[in-house]
Design a protein around this motif. Structure first.
Motif, PDB file in Angstrom:
ATOM      1  N   LEU A 230     108.797 -37.934  52.875  1.00 40.78           N
ATOM      2  CA  LEU A 230     109.563 -37.673  54.131  1.00 40.78           C
ATOM      3  C   LEU A 230     108.906 -37.129  55.147  1.00 40.78           C
ATOM      4  O   LEU A 230     109.638 -37.416  55.894  1.00 40.78           O
ATOM      5  N   GLY A 231     107.479 -37.577  54.976  1.00 38.86           N
ATOM      6  CA  GLY A 231     106.702 -37.815  56.216  1.00 38.86           C
ATOM      7  C   GLY A 231     105.778 -36.439  56.528  1.00 38.86           C
ATOM      8  O   GLY A 231     104.984 -35.751  57.763  1.00 38.86           O
ATOM      9  N   PHE A 232     106.004 -35.133  55.287  1.00 38.34           N
ATOM     10  CA  PHE A 232     105.139 -34.064  55.824  1.00 38.34           C
ATOM     11  C   PHE A 232     103.420 -34.874  55.408  1.00 38.34           C
ATOM     12  O   PHE A 232     103.617 -34.914  54.431  1.00 38.34           O
ATOM     13  N   ASP A 233     102.371 -33.946  56.423  1.00 37.77           N
ATOM     14  CA  ASP A 233     101.026 -33.918  56.241  1.00 37.77           C
ATOM     15  C   ASP A 233     100.984 -32.397  55.003  1.00 37.77           C
ATOM     16  O   ASP A 233     100.560 -31.447  56.379  1.00 37.77           O
ATOM     17  N   LEU A 234     100.827 -32.621  53.494  1.00 36.01           N
ATOM     18  CA  LEU A 234     100.539 -31.408  53.545  1.00 36.01           C
ATOM     19  C   LEU A 234      99.024 -31.278  53.175  1.00 36.01           C
ATOM     20  O   LEU A 234      99.150 -29.701  53.591  1.00 36.01           O
ATOM     21  N   ARG A 235      98.314 -31.882  53.978  1.00 37.15           N
ATOM     22  CA  ARG A 235      96.779 -31.409  54.000  1.00 37.15           C
ATOM     23  C   ARG A 235      96.945 -30.292  55.282  1.00 37.15           C
ATOM     24  O   ARG A 235      96.365 -29.406  55.280  1.00 37.15           O
ATOM     25  N   MET A 236      97.339 -30.650  55.987  1.00 37.75           N
ATOM     26  CA  MET A 236      97.989 -29.885  57.858  1.00 37.75           C
ATOM     27  C   MET A 236      98.437 -28.452  57.192  1.00 37.75           C
ATOM     28  O   MET A 236      98.546 -27.884  58.100  1.00 37.75           O
ATOM     29  N   THR A 237      99.812 -28.893  56.100  1.00 35.37           N
ATOM     30  CA  THR A 237     100.739 -28.340  56.262  1.00 35.37           C
ATOM     31  C   THR A 237     100.058 -26.472  55.829  1.00 35.37           C
ATOM     32  O   THR A 237     100.424 -25.684  56.084  1.00 35.37           O
ATOM     33  N   ARG A 238      99.128 -27.316  54.195  1.00 35.63           N
ATOM     34  CA  ARG A 238      97.877 -25.952  53.894  1.00 35.63           C
ATOM     35  C   ARG A 238      96.917 -25.251  54.558  1.00 35.63           C
ATOM     36  O   ARG A 238      96.959 -24.572  54.810  1.00 35.63           O
ATOM     37  N   LEU A 239      96.800 -26.435  55.866  1.00 36.28           N
ATOM     38  CA  LEU A 239      95.779 -25.773  56.665  1.00 36.28           C
ATOM     39  C   LEU A 239      95.836 -24.602  56.931  1.00 36.28           C
ATOM     40  O   LEU A 239      96.215 -23.441  57.526  1.00 36.28           O
ATOM     41  N   ARG A 240      97.048 -25.029  58.052  1.00 36.83           N
ATOM     42  CA  ARG A 240      97.941 -24.386  58.774  1.00 36.83           C
ATOM     43  C   ARG A 240      98.261 -22.828  57.748  1.00 36.83           C
ATOM     44  O   ARG A 240      98.247 -22.017  58.545  1.00 36.83           O
ATOM     45  N   ILE A 241      99.013 -23.051  56.629  1.00 38.10           N
ATOM     46  CA  ILE A 241      99.424 -21.905  56.132  1.00 38.10           C
ATOM     47  C   ILE A 241      98.786 -21.258  56.032  1.00 38.10           C
ATOM     48  O   ILE A 241      98.627 -19.228  55.882  1.00 38.10           O
ATOM     49  N   LEU A 242      97.698 -21.952  55.228  1.00 41.54           N
ATOM     50  CA  LEU A 242      95.788 -20.870  55.055  1.00 41.54           C
ATOM     51  C   LEU A 242      95.377 -19.511  56.398  1.00 41.54           C
ATOM     52  O   LEU A 242      95.449 -18.600  56.223  1.00 41.54           O
ATOM     53  N   LEU A 243      95.314 -20.409  57.252  1.00 40.02           N
ATOM     54  CA  LEU A 243      94.521 -19.809  58.624  1.00 40.02           C
ATOM     55  C   LEU A 243      95.690 -18.694  58.883  1.00 40.02           C
ATOM     56  O   LEU A 243      94.955 -17.731  59.104  1.00 40.02           O
ATOM     57  N   GLY A 244      97.281 -19.271  58.546  1.00 39.96           N
ATOM     58  CA  GLY A 244      97.639 -17.894  59.153  1.00 39.96           C
ATOM     59  C   GLY A 244      97.816 -17.031  58.540  1.00 39.96           C
ATOM     60  O   GLY A 244      98.551 -16.135  58.812  1.00 39.96           O
ATOM     61  N   THR A 245      97.266 -17.432  57.009  1.00 42.81           N
ATOM     62  CA  THR A 245      97.844 -16.130  56.563  1.00 42.81           C
ATOM     63  C   THR A 245      96.291 -15.466  56.152  1.00 42.81           C
ATOM     64  O   THR A 245      96.614 -13.877  56.438  1.00 42.81           O
ATOM     65  N   ALA A 246      94.876 -16.000  56.392  1.00 42.65           N
ATOM     66  CA  ALA A 246      94.042 -15.409  56.214  1.00 42.65           C
ATOM     67  C   ALA A 246      93.770 -14.936  57.461  1.00 42.65           C
ATOM     68  O   ALA A 246      93.213 -13.737  58.056  1.00 42.65           O
ATOM     69  N   ILE A 247      94.513 -14.866  58.904  1.00 45.19           N
ATOM     70  CA  ILE A 247      94.541 -14.519  60.519  1.00 45.19           C
ATOM     71  C   ILE A 247      95.134 -13.202  60.600  1.00 45.19           C
ATOM     72  O   ILE A 247      94.886 -12.308  61.369  1.00 45.19           O
ATOM     73  N   GLY A 248      95.847 -13.726  59.673  1.00 45.38           N
ATOM     74  CA  GLY A 248      97.044 -12.314  59.865  1.00 45.38           C
ATOM     75  C   GLY A 248      97.223 -11.820  59.168  1.00 45.38           C
ATOM     76  O   GLY A 248      97.555 -10.096  59.545  1.00 45.38           O
ATOM     77  N   VAL A 249      97.317 -11.919  58.434  1.00 41.32           N
ATOM     78  CA  VAL A 249      97.198 -10.808  56.920  1.00 41.32           C
ATOM     79  C   VAL A 249      95.717  -9.659  57.496  1.00 41.32           C
ATOM     80  O   VAL A 249      95.840  -8.709  57.424  1.00 41.32           O
ATOM     81  N   GLY A 250      94.681 -10.786  57.512  1.00 38.84           N
ATOM     82  CA  GLY A 250      93.124 -10.100  58.068  1.00 38.84           C
ATOM     83  C   GLY A 250      92.804  -8.610  59.223  1.00 38.84           C
ATOM     84  O   GLY A 250      92.968  -8.041  59.115  1.00 38.84           O
ATOM     85  N   GLY A 251      93.924  -9.561  60.039  1.00 34.62           N
ATOM     86  CA  GLY A 251      94.600  -8.332  61.451  1.00 34.62           C
ATOM     87  C   GLY A 251      95.471  -7.200  60.735  1.00 34.62           C
ATOM     88  O   GLY A 251      94.952  -5.732  61.374  1.00 34.62           O
ATOM     89  N   ALA A 252      96.108  -7.154  59.866  1.00 35.67           N
ATOM     90  CA  ALA A 252      96.949  -6.428  59.193  1.00 35.67           C
ATOM     91  C   ALA A 252      96.176  -5.392  58.745  1.00 35.67           C
ATOM     92  O   ALA A 252      96.302  -4.402  58.680  1.00 35.67           O
ATOM     93  N   VAL A 253      95.733  -6.025  58.204  1.00 37.45           N
ATOM     94  CA  VAL A 253      94.716  -4.892  56.900  1.00 37.45           C
ATOM     95  C   VAL A 253      93.529  -4.120  57.254  1.00 37.45           C
ATOM     96  O   VAL A 253      93.243  -3.338  56.864  1.00 37.45           O
ATOM     97  N   ALA A 254      93.237  -5.238  58.782  1.00 36.79           N
ATOM     98  CA  ALA A 254      91.929  -4.636  59.272  1.00 36.79           C
ATOM     99  C   ALA A 254      92.259  -3.105  59.843  1.00 36.79           C
ATOM    100  O   ALA A 254      91.243  -1.804  59.853  1.00 36.79           O
ATOM    101  N   VAL A 255      93.566  -2.805  60.176  1.00 35.69           N
ATOM    102  CA  VAL A 255      94.465  -1.290  60.465  1.00 35.69           C
ATOM    103  C   VAL A 255      94.887  -0.389  60.231  1.00 35.69           C
ATOM    104  O   VAL A 255      94.901   0.823  60.399  1.00 35.69           O
TER     105      VAL A 255
END
Length: 334
Positions: A230-255
């Motif tokens: 269907l034309g989705f780049d799974l590597r870029m999808t994985r990168l965005r999901i992992l970055l979003g999880t790491a940065i967002g959850v890191g900021g949340a858990v930090a406080v």
């Protein structure tokens, strides 16, 4: 394509938004000292007595905002990971992000770095979460398989959990161990505006990255090959999901400390009111996570105990029924 108007029950988002408003108002009114709604409104508008203004504005508003931000981030991350990994029991801890952020914070407490400045502990928690991302990429290699990601996440989570246990075991005195344990149990008590500004940029970046891939998650529910066709780049999808999880959850858990199960519970509450496509539950899970965590924080204040219950303990008990429901469902399939 599914008609966007029929992807969710029409009342789902309005009810979720109403629950957020109720949770926020309850968070401002309830606590060791209960404040009547009229006094809360007067304090918010700069009127009323100075005692109510001090309690509401200086103490409870920052706590309420932190609760909403952390809950929204954890709820969204859980919904995204359940869709991406195609695992109904997935949540941020599956990829090791929560444990790694906790390890960074524990290091700040163990070495006494947190005493230097209030931002040191959150910054090390975020650094730990980003470090887990690098390790996850190293272990998973170039594979796009969700199973590979789960196994790599388990390895990262186990490693960081061992590091936390080592710090507790070697803590120089019982007071240091107690401080670490209190943080690991999770709480948003005594949070200030400074904590909001620490978490807000990370959480906004994480949410932006995770909300982009709704249609990719729908395609992945058909399988990796179908998503690629269907034309989705799974590597870029994985990168965005992992970055979003790491940065967002890191900021949340930090406080907030280590608060689990919110990302597990909320998507399962929301899913029956949608067409069950992963993208349909993202926004409701984000709003529902904010409401759930804030209501849980109100609950810990109302339970009559000598010391205030830790928020992570309450959310852990809330997660038990979800596990039991899935256990019983799987037993019927055996």
């Amino acid at each position: 394509m599914t008609d966007p108007g029929r992807r969710r029950h029409p009342a789902l988002l309005p009810i979720a938004a109403l629950l957020v408003l109720l949770a926020a108002f309850a968070s401002l009114g309830f606590g060791a000292v209960s404040i009547a709604p009229a006094r809360v409104i007067a304090a918010l508008t700069g009127q009323g007595d100075w005692i109510a203004r001090t309690i509401v504005i200086d103490l409870r508003v920052p706590r309420m905002v932190v609760g909403l931000l952390v809950g929204a981030m954890l709820g969204l991350a859980g919904a995204v990971l359940q869709g991406y990994l195609r695992n109904p029991l997935a949540e941020p801890s599956v990829l090791g992000a929560s444990n790694a952020a906790a390890l960074g914070a524990v290091a700040a407490l163990y070495f006494g770095l947190s005493e230097a400045h209030v931002v040191v502990l959150p910054l090390l928690a975020i650094a730990g979460s980003l470090g887990s991302l690098l390790l996850l990429f190293t272990l998973a290699g170039r594979s796009d398989s969700s199973l590979t990601m789960i196994l790599a996440g388990i390895a990262v989570s186990t490693l960081t959990g061992a590091g936390i246990s080592l710090a507790l075991n070697l803590s120089p005195n019982p007071f240091a161990a107690m401080e670490i344990m209190n943080w690991l149990l999770g709480s948003i008590e005594n949070r200030s505006v400074e904590h909001i500004w620490i978490a807000l940029p990370c959480i906004l970046i994480g949410m932006a990255l995770l909300l982009v891939d709704g249609h990719a998650l729908d395609a992945l529910s058909l399988g990796d090959d179908a998503a690629r066709s269907l034309g989705f780049d799974l590597r870029m999808t994985r990168l965005r999901i992992l970055l979003g999880t790491a940065i967002g959850v890191g900021g949340a858990v930090a406080v907030s400390g280590a608060i689990g199960f919110v990302g597990l519970i909320v998507p399962h509450i929301v899913r029956p009111l949608t067409d069950r496509t992963p993208s349909a539950i993202l926004l409701p899970s984000m709003i529902g996570g904010a409401a759930l965590l804030t209501f849980a924080d109100v609950l810990v204040r109302l339970v009559p105990t000598t010391n205030e219950l830790k928020l992570g303990v309450v959310t852990a008990f809330l997660g038990v029924p979800v596990f039991l429901v899935h256990l019983l469902r799987e037993r019927r399939l055996w």
